[in-house]
Write a protein that holds these residues in place. Structure first.
Motif, mmCIF file in Angstrom:
data_model
loop_
_atom_site.group_PDB
_atom_site.id
_atom_site.type_symbol
_atom_site.label_atom_id
_atom_site.label_comp_id
_atom_site.label_asym_id
_atom_site.label_seq_id
_atom_site.Cartn_x
_atom_site.Cartn_y
_atom_site.Cartn_z
ATOM 1 N N ARG A 566 0.864 -1.177 0.000
ATOM 2 C CA ARG A 566 0.000 0.000 0.000
ATOM 3 C C ARG A 566 0.901 1.227 0.000
ATOM 4 O O ARG A 566 2.127 1.072 0.066
ATOM 5 N N VAL A 567 0.316 2.397 -0.078
ATOM 6 C CA VAL A 567 1.150 3.599 -0.082
ATOM 7 C C VAL A 567 1.980 3.619 1.196
ATOM 8 O O VAL A 567 1.460 3.393 2.289
ATOM 9 N N GLY A 568 3.252 3.846 1.061
ATOM 10 C CA GLY A 568 4.146 3.849 2.215
ATOM 11 C C GLY A 568 4.894 2.543 2.405
ATOM 12 O O GLY A 568 5.881 2.489 3.138
ATOM 13 N N SER A 569 4.444 1.482 1.742
ATOM 14 C CA SER A 569 5.138 0.195 1.868
ATOM 15 C C SER A 569 6.528 0.279 1.239
ATOM 16 O O SER A 569 6.770 1.076 0.335
ATOM 17 N N VAL A 570 7.391 -0.610 1.736
ATOM 18 C CA VAL A 570 8.722 -0.710 1.154
ATOM 19 C C VAL A 570 8.806 -2.041 0.399
ATOM 20 O O VAL A 570 8.555 -3.092 0.970
ATOM 21 N N THR A 571 9.131 -1.990 -0.880
ATOM 22 C CA THR A 571 9.209 -3.227 -1.673
ATOM 23 C C THR A 571 10.474 -3.989 -1.310
ATOM 24 O O THR A 571 11.327 -3.483 -0.566
ATOM 25 N N ASN A 572 10.606 -5.177 -1.887
ATOM 26 C CA ASN A 572 11.774 -5.986 -1.538
ATOM 27 C C ASN A 572 13.084 -5.394 -2.070
ATOM 28 O O ASN A 572 14.160 -5.764 -1.647
ATOM 29 N N THR A 573 12.982 -4.456 -3.010
ATOM 30 C CA THR A 573 14.217 -3.812 -3.476
ATOM 31 C C THR A 573 14.470 -2.505 -2.739
ATOM 32 O O THR A 573 15.374 -1.749 -3.087
ATOM 33 N N GLY A 574 13.636 -2.214 -1.746
ATOM 34 C CA GLY A 574 13.870 -1.023 -0.936
ATOM 35 C C GLY A 574 13.188 0.226 -1.461
ATOM 36 O O GLY A 574 13.510 1.342 -1.047
ATOM 37 N N LYS A 625 3.087 -5.404 -11.510
ATOM 38 C CA LYS A 625 4.033 -5.406 -12.631
ATOM 39 C C LYS A 625 4.535 -3.989 -12.832
ATOM 40 O O LYS A 625 3.741 -3.052 -12.882
ATOM 41 N N ASN A 626 5.861 -3.868 -12.962
ATOM 42 C CA ASN A 626 6.450 -2.545 -13.163
ATOM 43 C C ASN A 626 6.027 -1.921 -14.484
ATOM 44 O O ASN A 626 5.763 -2.605 -15.459
ATOM 45 N N THR A 627 5.979 -0.608 -14.497
ATOM 46 C CA THR A 627 5.816 0.153 -15.733
ATOM 47 C C THR A 627 7.178 0.755 -16.060
ATOM 48 O O THR A 627 7.819 1.340 -15.183
ATOM 49 N N GLY A 628 7.602 0.634 -17.291
ATOM 50 C CA GLY A 628 8.859 1.274 -17.702
ATOM 51 C C GLY A 628 10.067 0.392 -17.455
ATOM 52 O O GLY A 628 9.997 -0.627 -16.770
ATOM 53 N N LEU A 629 11.183 0.792 -18.031
ATOM 54 C CA LEU A 629 12.387 -0.038 -17.996
ATOM 55 C C LEU A 629 12.936 -0.166 -16.591
ATOM 56 O O LEU A 629 13.253 -1.242 -16.109
ATOM 57 N N GLY A 630 13.073 0.955 -15.898
ATOM 58 C CA GLY A 630 13.518 0.937 -14.511
ATOM 59 C C GLY A 630 14.939 0.435 -14.331
ATOM 60 O O GLY A 630 15.697 0.256 -15.292
ATOM 61 N N GLY A 631 15.285 0.208 -13.067
ATOM 62 C CA GLY A 631 16.572 -0.361 -12.746
ATOM 63 C C GLY A 631 17.750 0.488 -13.172
ATOM 64 O O GLY A 631 18.838 -0.016 -13.423
ATOM 65 N N GLY A 632 17.517 1.796 -13.300
ATOM 66 C CA GLY A 632 18.613 2.684 -13.634
ATOM 67 C C GLY A 632 18.799 2.888 -15.127
ATOM 68 O O GLY A 632 19.611 3.705 -15.551
ATOM 69 N N ALA A 774 11.780 9.767 -18.410
ATOM 70 C CA ALA A 774 11.032 9.298 -17.243
ATOM 71 C C ALA A 774 11.868 9.577 -15.999
ATOM 72 O O ALA A 774 13.101 9.655 -16.087
ATOM 73 N N PRO A 775 11.221 9.723 -14.833
ATOM 74 C CA PRO A 775 11.988 9.967 -13.621
ATOM 75 C C PRO A 775 13.099 8.933 -13.471
ATOM 76 O O PRO A 775 12.935 7.770 -13.830
ATOM 77 N N GLU A 776 14.200 9.409 -12.941
ATOM 78 C CA GLU A 776 15.369 8.535 -12.815
ATOM 79 C C GLU A 776 15.072 7.361 -11.888
ATOM 80 O O GLU A 776 14.367 7.507 -10.896
ATOM 81 N N THR A 777 15.584 6.197 -12.230
ATOM 82 C CA THR A 777 15.429 5.044 -11.349
ATOM 83 C C THR A 777 16.807 4.582 -10.906
ATOM 84 O O THR A 777 17.818 5.005 -11.468
ATOM 85 N N THR A 778 16.815 3.720 -9.899
ATOM 86 C CA THR A 778 18.111 3.248 -9.409
ATOM 87 C C THR A 778 18.296 1.776 -9.753
ATOM 88 O O THR A 778 17.328 1.029 -9.827
ATOM 89 N N PRO A 779 19.536 1.370 -9.957
ATOM 90 C CA PRO A 779 19.780 -0.036 -10.268
ATOM 91 C C PRO A 779 19.429 -0.925 -9.079
ATOM 92 O O PRO A 779 19.428 -0.469 -7.922
ATOM 93 N N LYS A 782 20.639 -1.045 -5.055
ATOM 94 C CA LYS A 782 21.009 0.263 -4.535
ATOM 95 C C LYS A 782 19.884 0.885 -3.697
ATOM 96 O O LYS A 782 19.971 2.039 -3.296
ATOM 97 N N GLY A 783 18.777 0.124 -3.517
ATOM 98 C CA GLY A 783 17.637 0.713 -2.811
ATOM 99 C C GLY A 783 17.007 1.776 -3.680
ATOM 100 O O GLY A 783 17.225 1.814 -4.894
ATOM 101 N N GLY A 784 16.203 2.630 -3.085
ATOM 102 C CA GLY A 784 15.604 3.732 -3.848
ATOM 103 C C GLY A 784 14.554 3.250 -4.827
ATOM 104 O O GLY A 784 14.084 2.110 -4.762
ATOM 105 N N ASP A 785 14.210 4.134 -5.768
ATOM 106 C CA ASP A 785 13.124 3.815 -6.695
ATOM 107 C C ASP A 785 13.652 3.019 -7.875
ATOM 108 O O ASP A 785 14.269 3.562 -8.775
#
Ligand SMILES: Cc1cc2nc3c(=O)[nH]c(=O)nc-3n(C[C@H](O)[C@H](O)[C@H](O)COP(=O)(O)OP(=O)(O)OC[C@H]3O[C@@H](n4cnc5c(N)ncnc54)[C@H](O)[C@@H]3O)c2cc1C
Ligand code: FES
Ligand code: FES
Lengths: 938, 292
Positions: A566-574, A625-632, A774-779, A782-785
């Motif tokens: 839910r909003v505020g949750s932390v996923t397994n990648t941080g 399911k993720n939207t976009g390439l992600g992962g940096g 698209a907003p920057e993502t992190t690999p 590395k945690g983050g989005d």
């Protein structure tokens, strides 16, 4: 007995007398000689129905109907349905009610199967103007649609039937729209290409012909592993009509290709390794396809066989032969959150199980086709239905040693992709043959070649261990995945990364540890496929959630709700989820519909009162399911808009339309922003000379990324026009507004065409372009989005198990998808229906069978995909939790709709008969065996 | 390589035979071509120089009652057979079986003659004809001959017809009061596109007894056969649970089902045979009880 001189036939009310050609099928006569290319070839083996035409009132398959046999007969093709009325100055086309209804109901997606669907339906309605649903299903049983808008097709035929019987126009369906729709976005709009697709006018790659065009075929290894030792092309070269035979020696520059990792040889060289059955040994161009086919049979080669590596697990064993010099491990992917051992120490229950998913083929109805040619200026043009035109350009240029500016990819309509048209198929080979012969070359795969060559879905073994408290709170999840990426990398690393990060499900879990091994094997490569790895891990995790619910005696829906992100949750990648997490609402929507339909105990088996062998129960599953390439990965798309002299805007982007409705999405966005109706906006896609790079059409990213690009480009266009007009008419910018076809400048109305022409006179081309990042993502790690957004879904599926034969049916599905914002409701409907039917296919029907690297399912007759008979009754809810940076809040939808279907079905099977399916697809014989075991122990 | 060099349309049996004799070899008859053309295209059958199309011979396109007999021409498209009120009345097994061959488009080309001549041991239409105890009428050189349907097979995919022998049609007696027939099959969605098991049953009721019965399972060996032992235990009995379970036991004792890779194990086939038998016999029984 007199011999037939000519074939006399009447096609669409025109009489023809044509000389006989040996071995010619009716489809060839229609397509090649009469240029009626609306009749499509999907399989050439009597399986798909795309080639259906009506002969003397009966639908038949023109691909296997000898042309001579049609002598004296009356044939109707898709081109013959619409009627031209009026005369000269006032001529127009009146669509057949079926054509109208197919458009209105959104039954037209990629469009490739549509001529066959409409002709089959036409024959049905001519005989039975008032068919029931069962008659429709019976008549369309073997006319396959992989976009699987079967519910829409059924609706369209019923509407056409009503229209024919009543003589009134087709009644439009009621389509769920966005709850927060604006003037244009969120509203139902017809596809811009729909009319071309229902009349047979839509052109796909194989419909293109050039004067003097040669036909290419590829000699494939057809053995899974070995070293090429000898190659003899002399006989093939000597065959009259053969214009070129090329081998690895003729590859001008880069010897390999690939989307990221370039490990896929263009042609296998002598002394080089053969790594899968589809490896190319030589390519031939000849005057006709028949000659080219004969020539590849004359090519001889010898090889030294090598032991076959046939599974990811085997590939990972230390003593297994190395397929690539770098070893068999393409990538070890790791996810870690918290301390999983601590988590398990805390757990009241721990469950562990291993699941297996099988490879699948995309089975798009249009097989791969590339046409290469040189322009008079010496530029290399390639016509191809490709998901990533700019990547094609880069790979073709690299192999041919040409600057990219010398290569132009002109994307054609795509008859279905689903991820299977991202890699190079025939583009490079066709280009090499054109460079060699100086002639246009068409390289068309037949179905057999398509099944053998292009990348599949990753077969994956997933070991999963979950720990939970007695109240159902998840405390730890540990998974180990082995993904079979086949002979070459393709998008294997990306796909398996998605499988990895999604393998603890859409749940907040404090302690997670995941190891994934993407392994090379001697199987056909595995790459992108709708669901992109997440389908595999969702099957494992959602099965485990049901086992856990049973173990803890909790309601399976309650268990999911308790742990849901839910909003505020932390996923397994941080990643901290900041907005747009509609999972709980999806669960609630499906739950309440489920109880309404099935009463308070939907998961308890019910025996059919009339047939005790039949048992029914519901099953439940969720997914994200993720939207976009992600992962940096930098995720960007370019778009360009021009105000054309006639006053229409043209939106340009090199993103691909696979049938998912991208042109409608872009058209709606531009119309919204520019104050126009959809008639004033046209969309041009996929031409590397004319359209800016839209990035790959993958990862459910186009609506979000290219949608945003078009939104911002539209704004820039509005600003440009406003400032020009403000100056010219000397009014303040606030007094300028854009309306359909014109600009309102203070109190004066000026046509957009006038504005465009005036600007052009002054040397200004009203054209803007914009690249959206698209907003920057992190690999990963590395945690983050890691991702810009996630889509969520919940589904419930009803199954009907025949306890004697083991056969399983899925009569009903309830689904809720959080799509952020439903920009294009008609397209969304098609995606949801098609996703569910594909999910049913993956669960019950489709199995790409390999035996020691050899493809057993090498025909569509063996790799079966769901027919209209598998269409369930679908109750669909749109959930809209907008994501801040998506266009109007929208996020991806193309993939999420397929993912939960599979575990919802297997969970339902467990609920019905107590058999846990842990290997896809469901095997009816295994169900019976398991039931027998139960009986023995009872 | 083309599939054929010369595709000839013929309009009578004598023309067909003449064309065959004069044709540049190799030569083959073809009807719907749904088996033959596909096999040639996919390389599992050699290409033919001449194909002689039998679809325009009137005799082969007839479907009618002749006195006490029903006649189905060998080149009648199976879609016409499955929709025929005549066949539905007299031979539901044949109507049901032909309605399951391929899809609607294939059925508009495919014929019963091709289905039988192709000689696969589980061809749906053929199995239904076995239960009807049909007689095949064929034409060779200048003569017609009649054979029992079961005498047309030599082995899997190998018919006992002479190369230049043409199947003209099939006949079986009209349905009499107390008779009924039925057909069913089980498919598997994945892998090889062939049925796992099919069954056709014909029976005659007398009061509450099954006076006579014919049962055919496909595939139950390289050539089609009747399940004679199973028929025996049912014949003359009432349709009771005891009769059915005796019949099921007899399936286990007397039938020889094989395991075929990627399709079904023998065990699964035995199980299905038992389930299908019960279902299809009772369907035929109910039909036999209908007044007409
Ligand atoms: C997609 C698809 C699905 C299918 N599904 C089924 C199915 O479910 N069940 C099933 O049983 N079959 C199925 N078939 C197989 C096939 O359609 C049938 O066996 C059909 O009845 C064959 O008839 P035909 O007229 O097309 O035969 P053809 O292909 O014309 O001929 C087959 C063989 O019979 C010979 N022959 C044909 N007519 C005569 C004649 N009058 N006299 C002598 N020899 C003759 C030919 O020389 C050839 O050797 C399927 C086929 C396809 C393509
Ligand atoms: S192309 Fe003819 S059936 Fe597929
Ligand atoms: S619309 Fe039917 S296959 Fe795409």
């Amino acid at each position: 007995m007199k011999k037939l001189e000519n074939i006399e036939i009447c096609v669409n009310e025109i009489d023809y007398s044509l000389p006989i050609i040996d071995g010619e099928m009716l489809s060839d006569l229609l397509r090649e000689r009469l240029r009626l290319t609306g009749t499509k070839i999907g399989c050439n083996e009597s399986e798909c129905g795309a080639c259906t035409v009506v002969i003397d009132g009966d639908p038949v398959l023109s691909c296997s109907y000898p042309a001579v046999k049609a002598h004296g007969k009356k044939i109707t093709t898709i081109e013959g349905l619409a009627k031209n009325v009026g005369n000269n100055g006032n001529a127009y086309t009146v669509l057949h009610p079926l054509q109208d209804a197919f458009i209105e109901y959104g039954a037209v997606q990629c469009g490739f199967c549509i001529p066959g669907q409409i002709m089959t339906s036409y024959a049905l309605l001519e005989k039975n103007p008032n068919p029931e649903v069962k008659d429709i299903k019976y008549a369309l049983k073997d006319t396959l649609c992989r976009c699987a808008g079967y519910p829409s097709i059924i609706g369209a035929i019923q509407a056409a039937s009503e229209s024919i019987v009543s003589g009134k126009p087709v009644i439009s369906p009621v389509i769920q729209t966005s709850k927060v729709g604006k003037r244009m976005v969120g509203q139902v709009r017809r596809r811009p290409d729909a009319i071309a697709k229902v009349t047979g006018q839509a052109i796909y790659s194989d419909d293109i012909q050039y004067e003097g065009m040669l036909h290419a075929r590829v000699k494939r290894a057809m053995i899974p592993a070995g070293i090429l030792t000898e190659l003899d092309i002399s006989e093939a070269l000597a065959l009259p009509g053969v214009q070129a035979v090329l081998t690895a020696k003729d590859v001008p520059n880069a010897k390999t290709h690939g989307l990221f990792i370039k490990d896929w040889p263009v042609l296998v060289d002598i002394g080089g390794p053969i790594r899968y059955v589809g490896d190319a040994i030589a390519v031939v161009a000849a005057d006709t396809r028949e000659i080219a086919s004969e020539a590849i049979d004359l090519i001889r080669f010898k090889y030294e066989p090598l032991p076959v590596v046939s599974s990811a697990v085997q590939a990972h064993l230390p003593d297994t032969r190395k397929i690539h010099e770098s070893g068999n491990l393409l990538k070890h992917i790791k996810v870690q959150k918290g301390m999983v051992s601590e988590g398990f120490n805390d757990a009241d229950v721990i469950l562990e199980h291993t699941f297996h998913t099988n490879p699948n083929d995309h089975a798009f109805i249009e097989p791969e086709c590339s046409i290469a040619r040189l322009t008079d200026e010496g530029k290399l043009e390639i016509y191809v239905g490709s998901q990533i035109p700019y990547s094609d350009r880069e790979q073709v240029a690299a192999v041919l040693g040409l600057p990219e500016s010398q290569v132009r990819i002109i994307g054609q309509l795509i008859g279905g992709g689903f991820g299977g048209k991202e890699d190079i198929a025939g583009q490079i080979h066709a280009a090499m043959l054109t460079m060699k012969t100086n002639k246009p070359v068409k390289l068309l795969f037949d179905r057999h070649e398509s099944l053998i060559v292009h990348p599949k879905r990753h077969a994956t073994q997933i070991n999963i261990k979950v720990g939970a408290k007695n109240d159902g709170q998840l405390v730890a999840v540990q998974t180990e995945l082995h993904g079979d990426t086949g002979a070459y990398a393709s998008l294997g690393e990306k796909v398996m990364t998605r499988a990895t990060t999604h393998s603890s499900g859409p749940y907040e879990v404090p302690h997670v540890n995941i190891d994934c091994y993407a392994m090379y094997t001697n199987n056909p490569p595995a790459g992108a496929f709708r669901g992109f790895g997440v389908m595999q891990s969702a099957f494992a995790v959602e099965s485990m959630m049901d086992s856990l619910a049973e173990e803890l005696q909790l309601d399976p829906i309650e268990l999911r709700r308790k742990n849901a992100l839910r909003v505020g949750s932390v996923t397994n990648t941080g990643q901290v989820l900041k907005d747009s997490v509609g999972l709980l609402e999806c669960i609630e929507k499906v739950e309440s519909a489920l109880y309404k339909k099935a009463g308070p105990n939907p998961f308890v088996p019910v025996q059919d009162p009339n047939d005790p062998a039949i048992v029914r129960a519901w099953g439940f599953a969720v997914a994200y399911k993720n939207t976009g390439l992600g992962g940096g990965a930098p995720d960007k798309a370019g778009a360009e808009i021009e105000l054309l002299p006639e006053g229409r805007f043209e939106v340009r982007s090199a993103s691909a339309e696979l049938g998912q409705g991208l042109p409608t999405v872009l058209q709606l966005i531009a119309s919204e922003e520019l104050g126009q109706g959809t008639e004033q906006v046209q969309v041009l896609l996929s031409d590397t000379d004319l359209t800016p790079d839209g990035g790959p059409t993958t990862a459910s990213r186009q609506t979000y990324v290219t949608g945003n690009a078009v939104k911002y480009t539209s704004k820039a266009m509005r600003d440009l026009l406003t400032s020009e007009l403000a100056e010219r008419y000397d009014v303040s910018p606030e007094k300028i507004e854009f309306k359909e076809g014109l600009a309102q400048i203070d109190r004066q109305e000026v046509q957009l065409s006038t504005i465009s022409q005036n600007l052009r006179k002054d040397g200004i081309t009203p054209k803007v372009s914009y690249t959206y990042w698209a907003p920057e993502t992190t690999p990963l790690g590395k945690g983050g989005d890691m991702h810009v957004a996630f889509s969520f879904a919940a589904q419930a599926a009803l199954v009907e198990v025949n306890t004697i034969t083991g056969e399983v049916k899925v009569p009903e599905v309830i689904v809720a998808n959080d799509v952020g914002f439903a920009i294009n409701p008609l397209g969304l409907k098609g995606q949801v229906e098609g996703g569910i039917v594909m999910g049913i296919g993956h669960a019950l029907v489709e199995d790409f069978i390999l035996e020691e690297g050899r493809v057993i399912t090498d025909r569509l007759a063996k790799y079966r995909i769901p027919s209209i008979y598998y269409t369930p009754e679908i109750t669909s809810f749109i959930v809209e939790h907008p994501t801040a940076d998506g266009p109007y809040g929208a996020k991806g939808i193309g993939e999420i709709c397929l993912i939960p279907t599979i575990p919802a079905i297997t969970n339902a099977i467990y609920n019905a008969i107590g058999v846990r399916v842990d290997k896809l697809p469901v095997d009816q014989e295994k169900i019976v065996t398991e039931l027998q075991k139960q009986k023995q122990f009872a | 390589m083309t599939i054929w060099n010369d595709y000839q349309l013929v309009y009578s049996l004598s023309e067909a035979v003449e064309a065959y004799d004069q044709a540049e070899k190799p030569v083959r008859f073809v009807s719907g071509g749904t088996d033959l053309l596909l096999e040639i295209q996919q390389g599992s059958h050699p290409a033919m120089n001449t194909l002689i199309d039998l679809n325009h011979i009137d005799e082969l396109r007839e479907l009618r009652v002749m006195g006490e007999l029903i006649f189905i021409g060998a080149a009648v498209p199976v879609s016409q057979i499955t929709n025929s009120p005549l066949i539905k009345e007299h031979a539901m097994a044949v109507a049901e079986a032909t309605g399951l061959i391929g899809g609607p488009q294939v059925r508009n080309s495919a014929t019963l003659g091709g289905n039988v001549a192709h000689a696969l041991p589980a061809a749906d239409g053929m199995i239904s004809l076995v239960a009807m105890n049909a007689t095949a009428i064929s034409y060779s050189h200048t003569d017609y001959s009649k054979k029992n349907i079961l005498d047309l097979f030599k082995g899997t995919g190998e018919s006992a017809l002479e190369k230049d022998e043409i199947l003209v049609g099939f006949e079986f007696p009209v349905k009499k009061s107390g008779e009924g027939s039925a057909f069913d099959r089980v498919m598997r969605p994945q892998g090889v596109a062939l049925p796992i098991l099919n069954i056709a049953v014909w029976l005659r009721r007398k009061g509450d007894v099954i006076d006579d019965i014919r049962i055919a399972f496909g595939p139950s060996g390289p050539v089609p056969t009747r399940a004679l032992k199973v028929e025996e235990v049912i014949r003359g009995k009432k349709l009771t649970d005891v009769t059915i379970s005796r019949a099921k036991e007899t399936i286990l004792e007397s039938m020889k089902f094989r395991t075929s890779k990627k399709r079904a194990t023998a065990e699964y086939r035995y199980l299905l045979a038992q389930a299908l038998l019960e279902k299809v016999v009772s369907k035929a029984w109910n039909r036999a009880g209908e007044t007409k």
